[in-house]
Design an enzyme around this catalytic site. Sequence first.
Site, mmCIF file in Angstrom:
data_model
loop_
_atom_site.group_PDB
_atom_site.id
_atom_site.type_symbol
_atom_site.label_atom_id
_atom_site.label_comp_id
_atom_site.label_asym_id
_atom_site.label_seq_id
_atom_site.Cartn_x
_atom_site.Cartn_y
_atom_site.Cartn_z
ATOM 1 N N LYS A 184 0.859 -1.196 0.000
ATOM 2 C CA LYS A 184 0.000 0.000 0.000
ATOM 3 C C LYS A 184 0.878 1.221 0.000
ATOM 4 O O LYS A 184 2.022 1.176 0.464
ATOM 5 C CB LYS A 184 -0.902 0.018 1.235
ATOM 6 C CG LYS A 184 -2.150 0.845 1.064
ATOM 7 C CD LYS A 184 -3.238 0.066 0.328
ATOM 8 C CE LYS A 184 -4.492 0.875 0.141
ATOM 9 N NZ LYS A 184 -5.598 0.034 -0.349
HETATM 10 P P1 NAD Z 1 -12.998 7.544 -3.236
HETATM 11 O O1 NAD Z 1 -11.953 8.571 -3.038
HETATM 12 O O2 NAD Z 1 -13.473 7.283 -4.620
HETATM 13 O O3 NAD Z 1 -14.277 7.881 -2.321
HETATM 14 C C1 NAD Z 1 -14.208 8.095 -0.955
HETATM 15 C C2 NAD Z 1 -15.574 8.560 -0.495
HETATM 16 O O4 NAD Z 1 -15.589 8.592 0.935
HETATM 17 C C3 NAD Z 1 -15.926 9.963 -0.971
HETATM 18 O O5 NAD Z 1 -17.298 10.007 -1.328
HETATM 19 C C4 NAD Z 1 -15.705 10.823 0.265
HETATM 20 O O6 NAD Z 1 -16.503 11.990 0.298
HETATM 21 C C5 NAD Z 1 -16.119 9.847 1.349
HETATM 22 N N1 NAD Z 1 -15.574 10.196 2.648
HETATM 23 C C6 NAD Z 1 -14.338 10.656 2.959
HETATM 24 N N2 NAD Z 1 -14.250 10.891 4.273
HETATM 25 C C7 NAD Z 1 -15.452 10.560 4.803
HETATM 26 C C8 NAD Z 1 -15.974 10.584 6.104
HETATM 27 N N3 NAD Z 1 -15.239 10.981 7.137
HETATM 28 N N4 NAD Z 1 -17.262 10.174 6.288
HETATM 29 C C9 NAD Z 1 -17.987 9.761 5.237
HETATM 30 N N5 NAD Z 1 -17.552 9.709 3.986
HETATM 31 C C10 NAD Z 1 -16.292 10.121 3.767
HETATM 32 O O7 NAD Z 1 -12.440 6.217 -2.564
HETATM 33 P P2 NAD Z 1 -12.853 4.706 -2.850
HETATM 34 O O8 NAD Z 1 -11.905 4.161 -3.844
HETATM 35 O O9 NAD Z 1 -14.315 4.610 -3.089
HETATM 36 O O10 NAD Z 1 -12.478 4.047 -1.453
HETATM 37 C C11 NAD Z 1 -13.413 3.986 -0.382
HETATM 38 C C12 NAD Z 1 -13.046 2.825 0.530
HETATM 39 O O11 NAD Z 1 -13.050 1.634 -0.254
HETATM 40 C C13 NAD Z 1 -11.644 2.906 1.148
HETATM 41 O O12 NAD Z 1 -11.661 2.299 2.410
HETATM 42 C C14 NAD Z 1 -10.812 2.091 0.197
HETATM 43 O O13 NAD Z 1 -9.622 1.618 0.801
HETATM 44 C C15 NAD Z 1 -11.793 0.988 -0.109
HETATM 45 N N6 NAD Z 1 -11.492 0.228 -1.321
HETATM 46 C C16 NAD Z 1 -11.479 0.818 -2.550
HETATM 47 C C17 NAD Z 1 -11.174 0.060 -3.665
HETATM 48 C C18 NAD Z 1 -11.171 0.638 -5.056
HETATM 49 O O14 NAD Z 1 -11.003 -0.136 -5.996
HETATM 50 N N7 NAD Z 1 -11.387 1.912 -5.251
HETATM 51 C C19 NAD Z 1 -10.892 -1.311 -3.529
HETATM 52 C C20 NAD Z 1 -10.934 -1.890 -2.267
HETATM 53 C C21 NAD Z 1 -11.244 -1.104 -1.176
#
Ligand code: NAD
Length: 432
Positions: A122
């Site tokens: 990561k």
């Molecule tokens: P992203 O940047 O696309 O979206 C993040 C979202 O979370 C945004 O809508 C933001 O406004 C919101 N957010 C941020 N802080 C917040 C808070 N304090 N309370 C509520 N909402 C909040 O990110 P993503 O890729 O969707 O990732 C989100 C989660 O999913 C993370 O934990 C990430 O590690 C996990 N994840 C993502 C992927 C991927 O392929 N993108 C894969 C596995 C896991």
Amino acid sequence: MAISAKAVPQAIPRIAPREDLNVFRISQIQFDIAAEHLKLDQGLRQVLRTPKRIMEVSVPTKMDNGQVKVFQGYRVQHNVARGPAKGGIRYHPNVTLDEVKALAMWMTWKCAAVNIPFGGGKGGVICDPKRMSKSELERMTRRFCSEILPIIGPERDIPAPDVYTDSQTMAWFMDTYSMTVGHTALASVTGKPVPLGGSEGRNEATARGCLFVTEEACKTKKMNLRGATVAIQGFGNAGSIAARLFTEKKAKVVAISDSRGGVHNSRGIDPYKAARYKERSGTVVGMPGTSRISNDDLLTMKCDILIPAALETVITLNNADLVKAKIVAEAANGPTTPHADEALAKRGIMVLPDILANSGGVTTSYFEWVQDLQSFFWSEAEVNAKLEAVMKRSFQEVYETSRKNHVHMRTAAYMLAVGRVADATVVRGLFP
Ligand code: NAD
């Protein structure tokens, strides 16, 4: 240090009486619980519970006003026993080394849980991307890539998007890597735009994988996904696409949120309208036809399925007893603490753990890497069918392990994953 899978009797590690919200310690507690069930050798436990390599870098970046700002960045490779390290890059003001270490360790178990040949890595940069221009982000990304370049590459460690990074970030990464090594290295990162060696289906894969395992979970709980109410925290890649895919399956998304707060409508929220509204206003808050709720309210509201899709440690001892959902599908990494896990399990709430529920992202990243290495690309239908097979098989394996060992789904997923990494480590032996 002996590396063997011999039994060493020891009590199940006790969780600290006061809840510890340090995510790296949480990741180690989750590991320790599984290691104890598997009765792993103590030396082997030490190998598996610590990161293999940590790189901390300064990222000097010229800002638009001509001044230079130095950002701090990290790349952590937790374990590469089963293949190259794999894991996203996060841009967020609250990134810490402990967070990146936890996220890297979770990647190791996630890849093993779905049985794809990667280890865990990561990266993160402490920055506030919302306050940076696109050209500042590009310069910071290229410099960060260049700084960590000695330890990344298609056979070593393959970055991908995470919170506040996207396919454009990955395109800059891939270009910087390629220009430095002197040839186009498509397989150096995943989550790229499709015209640049990205995979069809990758953008939706995390949410789609989450949908597949939730469908399987509904079957075991004799619940109908059609008509089920769904609350989603976070409206980014994982959350907004989950809203769309669950709605396509006729589930009713009754609440969504982002960093500025949440909105609710018991008759259902149209995910397309919500995405358009967020695009225009920068938030879902204020969307017409909805009432405002807080992120805390969203987690404890009445619904059948709760999808945390934002950040870590949001379901804790403070609110676990108030969660009303029947299924918690962890699209985010690390949203539930070990104490909260126990509290939810006691009340019969099924948690689909992050290392299973959001593994669709890395599984399709694996497909992207394979396609890039072969320079032979698959249709979206082919990608989705392969993803479905992996997710459904993995759910069944975790569910069977859970039933056989009388443990909740997280511990079951960890037992499978840690067991696989332990086997690989033992059979490889300790170098030199
Ligand atoms: P992203 O940047 O696309 O979206 C993040 C979202 O979370 C945004 O809508 C933001 O406004 C919101 N957010 C941020 N802080 C917040 C808070 N304090 N309370 C509520 N909402 C909040 O990110 P993503 O890729 O969707 O990732 C989100 C989660 O999913 C993370 O934990 C990430 O590690 C996990 N994840 C993502 C992927 C991927 O392929 N993108 C894969 C596995 C896991």
